[in-house]
Write an enzyme that holds these catalytic residues in place. Structure first.
Site, PDB file in Angstrom:
ATOM      1  N   ASP A   1       0.867  -1.163   0.084  1.00  0.00           N
ATOM      2  CA  ASP A   1       0.094   0.035   0.065  1.00  0.00           C
ATOM      3  C   ASP A   1       0.674   1.145   0.135  1.00  0.00           C
ATOM      4  OD1 ASP A   1      -2.026   1.700  -0.030  1.00  0.00           O
ATOM      5  OD2 ASP A   1      -2.754   1.061   2.009  1.00  0.00           O
TER       6      ASP A   1
ATOM      7  N   HIS B   1      -8.938   1.244   6.933  1.00  0.00           N
ATOM      8  CA  HIS B   1      -9.223   2.635   6.459  1.00  0.00           C
ATOM      9  C   HIS B   1     -10.518   3.318   6.672  1.00  0.00           C
ATOM     10  CE1 HIS B   1      -6.199   0.648   3.125  1.00  0.00           C
ATOM     11  NE2 HIS B   1      -5.586   1.357   4.425  1.00  0.00           N
TER      12      HIS B   1
ATOM     13  N   HIS C   1      -7.637   7.876   6.563  1.00  0.00           N
ATOM     14  CA  HIS C   1      -6.747   6.950   6.446  1.00  0.00           C
ATOM     15  C   HIS C   1      -6.958   5.988   5.331  1.00  0.00           C
ATOM     16  CE1 HIS C   1      -4.798   2.795   7.845  1.00  0.00           C
ATOM     17  NE2 HIS C   1      -3.864   3.716   7.236  1.00  0.00           N
TER      18      HIS C   1
ATOM     19  N   GLY D   1      -3.462   7.968  14.190  1.00  0.00           N
ATOM     20  CA  GLY D   1      -4.745   7.425  14.657  1.00  0.00           C
ATOM     21  C   GLY D   1      -4.680   6.591  15.689  1.00  0.00           C
TER      22      GLY D   1
ATOM     23  N   SER E   1      -7.573   4.191  17.338  1.00  0.00           N
ATOM     24  CA  SER E   1      -8.441   2.981  17.076  1.00  0.00           C
ATOM     25  C   SER E   1      -9.825   3.793  16.940  1.00  0.00           C
ATOM     26  CB  SER E   1      -8.373   1.930  18.093  1.00  0.00           C
ATOM     27  OG  SER E   1      -9.441   2.429  19.021  1.00  0.00           O
ATOM     28  N   MET E   2     -10.660   3.206  16.618  1.00  0.00           N
ATOM     29  CA  MET E   2     -12.077   3.829  16.296  1.00  0.00           C
ATOM     30  C   MET E   2     -12.816   4.130  17.807  1.00  0.00           C
ATOM     31  SD  MET E   2     -14.517   0.459  16.039  1.00  0.00           S
ATOM     32  CE  MET E   2     -14.231  -0.315  14.514  1.00  0.00           C
TER      33      MET E   2
ATOM     34  N   SER F   1      -7.092  10.219  18.993  1.00  0.00           N
ATOM     35  CA  SER F   1      -5.796  10.452  17.894  1.00  0.00           C
ATOM     36  C   SER F   1      -4.901  11.658  18.182  1.00  0.00           C
ATOM     37  CB  SER F   1      -6.512  10.421  16.529  1.00  0.00           C
ATOM     38  OG  SER F   1      -7.277   9.131  16.105  1.00  0.00           O
TER      39      SER F   1
ATOM     40  N   HIS G   1       3.147   5.556  13.365  1.00  0.00           N
ATOM     41  CA  HIS G   1       2.113   5.849  12.618  1.00  0.00           C
ATOM     42  C   HIS G   1       0.623   5.469  12.993  1.00  0.00           C
ATOM     43  CE1 HIS G   1       1.416   1.562  11.820  1.00  0.00           C
ATOM     44  NE2 HIS G   1       0.787   1.927  10.712  1.00  0.00           N
TER      45      HIS G   1
ATOM     46  N   GLY H   1      -1.018   0.484  16.590  1.00  0.00           N
ATOM     47  CA  GLY H   1      -0.080  -0.872  16.408  1.00  0.00           C
ATOM     48  C   GLY H   1      -0.874  -2.018  16.687  1.00  0.00           C
TER      49      GLY H   1
END
Ligand SMILES: Nc1nc2c(ncn2[C@@H]2O[C@H](COP(=O)(O)O)[C@@H](O)[C@H]2O)c(=O)[nH]1
Ligand SMILES: [Mn+2]
Length: 434
Positions: A64, A145, A162, A311, A313-314, A318, A338, A341
């Site tokens: 990606d 994403h 993202h 970021g 997580s949901m 962030s 980034h 993890g």
């Protein structure tokens, strides 16, 4: 906070497979570092940073190409936000993998006229590739994403996105990984490291195609943020952008590898390794800066003053962070995490499924249940559209823990509290997700 393994800075705590993978890649690079959100990847671990002299590793950059994050601040206060209607509009208007096409994508973006398209040989069928790229520009894809809506500490609304270079980047990576192994362009790639010299025809072509894929990914993220801002009826007042799977041309002060190696034991033994071996101050004073190609795979550039959106997580905050200057930052080649993890595989989290779309059925339960995910999100007050159990906050580290390991190299500018998250549904099949 930080340990040195074989003289390389390693942030955070990792399993032995991740360390082994990192040291293997670093052994062929001039220098490397591992970020605290690291985990095993294809050949090069996620969270890995590796510097080369005039060389690039297509498998190091990964499939990606140019995956990254864009956050934009709006001239909108959270008190004036109608969250549910906005999430509904995002879900309807932005393509999250289903069909994988964006009928509203700008077909005339300048990147489609870039000279870098010449990097693709006839075997890549450029016309088809460009057509696919045009159709997919601004599609988000699936997996982790996302499009997020946040509020910061002053109640200002931000959008965060993202995703990467979609089919264009995936086909570019596959094609050049194949060519580097003398294999045909479009067969399934074998994940093996080949270092391409940038002065070779193939190395030069890969670098230009990678750069184009990066531009493409950025253009997609910009398109989505612009659209979501319009859907929110607001204007963008600030932008923070970064790739996290990419190869940059940069200057760093790195001691010659042979001098450094003479001070460090050649044998890696995870049990008894001298983990303080190779203090960076010891080999980075009075060294002239030189040009390097720095690959960051799942790692973010954080030069002094450079801002990034990272970021969690949901269901976690962030951040917008900024790089700072220190011996430690130089030793990390001005790089940071980034994300938080992943700590649990998709299969372990969500269980086993058979079939696709409406026929998709769980045949084995995973460790995360719908009730667990729902409870986490309702406690944090986050509204979710789409998203599978394999993206639940339970599958990630906590971002605050991970950032703590990097506190001598970054400062946090904003904490972004998630209000709403839009992702592809769990049943969406996307061949280009990683
Ligand atoms: N703000 C959000 N961040 C998220 C979400 N899901 C995952 N994540 C974080 O993103 C990184 C990206 O990882 P990558 O290797 O696939 O690029 C990941 O480590 C998580 O910390 C989300 O819904 N919102
Ligand atoms: Mn990514």
């Amino acid at each position: 906070m930080l340990q040195y393994i074989k003289g390389y800075p390693v942030y955070g705590v990792h399993d032995d497979n991740t360390i082994r993978q990192f040291l293997d890649v670093a052994s062929r690079a001039e220098y490397g570092a591992l970020m605290a959100d690291g985990h095993v990847g294809y050949v090069m671990p996620i969270g890995g940073v590796a510097a080369y002299k005039n060389k690039v590793s297509p498998v190091g950059v990964g499939f990606d190409i140019g995956c990254g994050n864009l956050a934009v601040r709006l001239d909108l206060h959270v008190n004036d936000l109608s969250l549910d209607p906005l999430l509904d509009r995002i879900e309807k208007h932005i393509s999250f993998g289903l069909g994988q096409k964006n009928p509203d994508a700008p077909k005339d973006h300048p990147l489609f006229d870039s000279d870098d398209w010449k990097a693709y040989g006839p075997e890549s069928r450029i016309a088809d590739l460009r057509k696919l790229a045009r159709e997919q520009l601004g599609t988000v894809g699936s997996g982790n994403h996302y499009v997020d809506i946040f509020s910061d500490e002053d109640g200002r609304v931000w959008i965060g996105v993202h995703f990467g270079s979609r089919g264009l980047g995936h086909k570019t990576a596959t094609g050049f990984i194949n060519l580097s192994q003398d294999r045909p362009w479009d067969v399934r790639a074998v994940e093996k490291e080949v270092l391409l010299d940038l002065d070779s025809d193939l190395g030069d072509r890969y670098y230009r195609a990678m750069r184009l894929s990066g531009e493409y990914a950025k253009a997609g993220r910009e398109w989505v943020c612009d659209e979501v801002a319009k859907l929110a009826g607001a204007n963008i007042t600030e932008k923070v952008h970064n790739h996290h799977n990419y190869a940059w041309k940069e200057k760093h002060a790195i001691e010659d590898k042979s001098d450094r190696d003479s001070k460090i034991s050649p044998v890696h033994d995870p049990e008894s390794d001298n983990r303080t071996n190779g203090n960076p101050k010891q080999f980075r004073t009075n060294i002239q800066k030189q040009k390097y190609v720095v690959i960051r795979k799942g790692a973010t550039p954080a030069f002094p003053g450079q801002q990034s959106f990272v970021g969690g997580s949901m269901g976690d905050p962030s951040v917008i962070l900024e790089g700072t200057d220190s011996d430690e930052s130089r030793g990390a080649l001005y790089s940071t995490v980034h994300g938080a993890g992943r700590v649990m595989s998709r299969r372990k989290a969500a269980g086993k499924y058979r079939g696709r779309g409406k026929k998709r059925k769980q045949v084995k339960a995973g460790e995360v249940t719908p009730a667990m995910m729902k409870e986490w999100l309702s406690k944090k007050g986050v509204k979710l559209r789409g998203g599978g159990l394999d993206e639940s906050p339970h599958v990630y580290r906590r971002l605050t823990d991970v950032l703590n390991y990097h506190q001598n190299t970054i400062q946090i500018k904003h904490w972004l509290k998630p209000l709403g998250v839009v992702m592809a549904g769990p049943d969406v099949y996307d061949p280009f997700r990683d």
